[in-house]
Design an enzyme around this catalytic site. Sequence first.
Site, short mmCIF file in Angstrom:
data_model
loop_
_atom_site.label_atom_id
_atom_site.label_comp_id
_atom_site.label_asym_id
_atom_site.label_seq_id
_atom_site.Cartn_x
_atom_site.Cartn_y
_atom_site.Cartn_z
N CYS A 101 0.87 -1.18 0.00
CA CYS A 101 0.00 0.00 0.00
C CYS A 101 0.90 1.23 0.00
O CYS A 101 2.12 1.12 -0.18
CB CYS A 101 -0.95 -0.01 1.19
SG CYS A 101 -0.13 -0.10 2.79
N THR A 102 0.35 2.40 0.20
CA THR A 102 1.13 3.63 0.06
C THR A 102 2.26 3.74 1.08
O THR A 102 3.43 3.91 0.72
CB THR A 102 0.21 4.87 0.19
OG1 THR A 102 -0.86 4.75 -0.74
CG2 THR A 102 1.00 6.15 -0.09
#
Length: 323
Positions: A188-189
């Site tokens: 994810c980020t």
Amino acid sequence: MENRFTRKQADVGDVEVATFYRFVDLPDCEAVALRLREAAERAEILGTVIVASEGVNATVAGDSTRLRDWVETLRSDPRFASLRPRFSSAARMPFYRLKVKLRDEIVTLGQPGVKPQRRTGVHVDPEQWDKLLADPNIVVIDTRNRYETGVGTFENAIDPGTDSFRQFPDFVNKKLDPSQHPRVAMFCTGGIRCEKASAWMLEQGFEEVFQLDGGILNYLENREAEQGSWRGACFLFDQRVGVDYGLRRSELEICHGCRHPLTAEECRSDDYEAGVSCPHCAAALTDSRRASLRERQRQEELARRAGRRHIGNRPGKNTEESG
């Protein structure tokens, strides 16, 4: 609880951005939120801080010295002594105000009882991550939402097609089976969604769960484009919109009508009107909504000509999923 503190002058030259999260039991989360808010106001720090009984999640910005002092305020609490914030720079303040929120979860998965502070997947550094991507026996999942995956992701990663992180368990239940997919890698980020998702997947019986340590941002900071497996831009939940290798600001723009990230090609579309619409929302805009957005765009242009920044409300993506 939400507090908003608007800085009179948002264009302050070079600023530093800090992003971090920490899963830890916080029975006194309300007191922690109050302490962080008061310290942030004194330091003129802007951004979003989410506090819950399971920990803290924040993306904030300000003067480098004041920002780092504020982080040390949090670290002075033994429960956050091992906090590892990620610092980056921005040419201008990427936030309009300070928001400190009390929530049930610091990132909303909607699965009660999940405890990332006790057990998560195996953290993998960027170099090891590229080796995992080449393993045909591992299922690689992008845990972000469709508006994020649409502008950049890793080669051969599965896109769950979700509109919110809360939908991720449904995707897993429908598409994955622990007996057939025992080895899973996710990203994810900044890492927080993977912390929550990996803890939940281990509870569901998946034998080996790996996660990209520090998320896409750590990968882009430590890998070169020539050697890396990332393609496109990494969408961010602030005024920078997106970054690419070296954490350089990408060419992504944001639609002020629907807040969807836009590639350079989408900005050349006939449906794109600066400050008003894009290919993702043009067909759904009512005449009154279009007129309202055009007026707001006019006000912003007038403010720019006068050397001011026009600060007002824009419809936005769910910033609680940032990270």
